[in-house]
Design a protein around this motif. Structure first.
Motif, mmCIF file in Angstrom:
data_model
loop_
_atom_site.group_PDB
_atom_site.id
_atom_site.type_symbol
_atom_site.label_atom_id
_atom_site.label_comp_id
_atom_site.label_asym_id
_atom_site.label_seq_id
_atom_site.Cartn_x
_atom_site.Cartn_y
_atom_site.Cartn_z
ATOM 1 N N ASP A 96 -2.461 5.336 -2.516
ATOM 2 C CA ASP A 96 -3.584 4.413 -2.030
ATOM 3 C C ASP A 96 -3.985 6.154 -1.888
ATOM 4 N N VAL B 20 0.448 -1.367 0.392
ATOM 5 C CA VAL B 20 0.091 -0.384 -0.283
ATOM 6 C C VAL B 20 0.815 1.621 -0.044
ATOM 7 N N GLN C 296 -7.379 -2.048 6.033
ATOM 8 C CA GLN C 296 -6.340 -2.851 4.074
ATOM 9 C C GLN C 296 -7.122 -4.225 4.500
#
Length: 415
Positions: free
Chosen positions: A298, A158, A406
């Motif tokens: 992200d 990420v 996540q």
């Protein structure tokens, strides 16, 4: 081999040449050239090399090693012409640099040198550079740096850039402490693998905030990403307290365009492959490679303050990104040094600012006071130096929310 000896050597026997003001200043280079090539190399001065590249037979060389030091910086135009002439003859260039300024080295590398080696030469560095000259394209075509060809090694980390809307808004403090909290977000082991990267190549201070050395390996990595492998990437990283890995800014002040789009794509691909979270401390300036980060991110955290300067910069940011069809919607605006809850006047100002800028102010970070400055000066995250600080607690909550989201996405994908 001296210039005089080179004149008595048949040119069709030559594999390579060194080019320098005086090759005797690079005795280790002479030794390594003899070890690798025996008698099949020559030496040319800058002036001799200019004449040599005007001859068609110069194209028979495999490579030239252009060796320069600080005294040669006044001759950059001449050296640049030599590199261009070598490229015209399809002769590859290895640049050997002894304490040359980053600006000068950047200018010469931009002309197309295939490789760069600092002087004094590290052990086996010349041999490895010569080996890479044989088939660099083949090596790159089959590894996972080529995103389009990557079928076996996924890059799923990420990407979380932190980019301040205005100077002094606390981007580095947020980046450092967010990386630390993400590395401790799980109640049990194993914890997420976290990489903190300082992409402010000029005045990056992540190394200061964590009391880490600025290593020459970072500069070497950024200067030749096309030859980067797992080992080279990991050797440029510094470990902090066995919890987070850090890619600091280089020791020397570099131009922001020292790295290009392709360089950052390779670095990000490697980072996302090895780490669960990649936190980036971004320069406030936009450069050509910023688009890589905007597209791979992200979420982009943009700390700002409750002032007119920040408001105007947010408007300019939105206008610029939308004009280039870049993802402004990825930005999450964090009000730093937010007023305390009882300040009703400030609450009204925050609401008006949110409405007039058409943004959601999702997180309000309290003023951590002197403890934040002290923690930064001591090279420690707030989680170590001031664990009960209100700013630390909010960043801890932010890290927990990121990790929870996540985890939910990963579980949904698995199902």
């Amino acid at each position: 081999m001296t210039s005089e000896t080179a004149l008595h050597t048949e040119q069709d026997q030559l594999v390579a040449c060194t080019i320098s003001r005086d090759v005797q200043n690079f005795d280790l280079l002479i030794e390594d050239m003899e070890n690798e090539l025996g008698e099949s190399w020559g030496d040319l001065s800058f002036e001799d090399a200019r004449q040599f590249f005007r001859q068609p037979e110069s194209g028979a060389l495999k490579f030239v090693a252009v060796a320069i030091d600080q005294q040669d910086e006044s001759m950059l135009a001449v050296i640049a012409d030599l590199i261009k002439s070598a490229k015209v003859q399809n002769v590859k260039v290895i640049l050997i640099a002894d304490e040359v300024s980053p600006m000068a080295l950047h200018q010469l590398l931009q002309l197309g040198a295939e490789d760069f080696i600092p002087y004094p030469l590290p052990e086996n560095a010349l041999a490895e550079a010569i080996a890479r000259l044989d088939a660099p394209k083949k090596a790159l075509a089959t590894d996972f740096f080529d995103i389009s060809a990557n079928k076996t090694r996924a890059a799923n980390g990420v990407v979380l850039p932190v980019q301040a809307v205005s100077g002094g808004a606390g981007a580095t403090t947020l980046a450092v402490n967010l990386a630390w909290e993400l590395a401790h977000v799980e109640k049990t082991e194993p914890q997420p693998r976290v990489l903190l990267m300082d992409l402010n190549l000029q005045f990056g201070s992540v190394s200061t905030y964590l009391d880490l050395p600025r290593r020459e390996a970072v500069y070497e990595l950024l200067s030749s990403t096309e030859h980067m492998d797992d080992e080279a990437f990991k050797s440029a990283l510094t470990n902090f307290n066995d919890r987070i890995s850090v890619l600091t800014a280089p020791a020397d002040l570099l131009p922001l365009d020292f790295i290009e789009t392709e360089d950052l794509e390779r670095i990000m691909e490697m980072a996302r492959h090895h780490f669960d979270y990649v936190v980036l401390d971004m320069p406030s300036t936009f450069v050509t490679w910023s688009e890589v980060i905007l597209n791979q991110a992200d979420i982009i955290f943009a700390p700002f303050e409750l002032d007119m300067r920040s408001a105007q910069n947010i408007l300019r940011l939105r206008s610029a990104l939308r004009a280039e069809d870049l993802p402004f919607e990825k930005y999450r605006f964090l009000l730093n040094r937010a007023p305390k809850g009882m300040d009703l006047s400030a609450k009204s100002r925050i609401k008006r600012m949110s409405e007039s800028l058409e943004i959601a102010i999702e997180v309000q970070l309290p003023d951590g006071g002197k403890a934040v400055l002290q923690s930064n000066d001591q090279g420690l995250p707030l989680g170590i130096d001031a664990s009960k600080n209100p700013l630390r607690k909010e960043i801890q909550k932010l890290a927990a929310s990121i990790h929870a989201r996540q985890s939910e996405e990963m579980n949904a994908a698995a199902q």
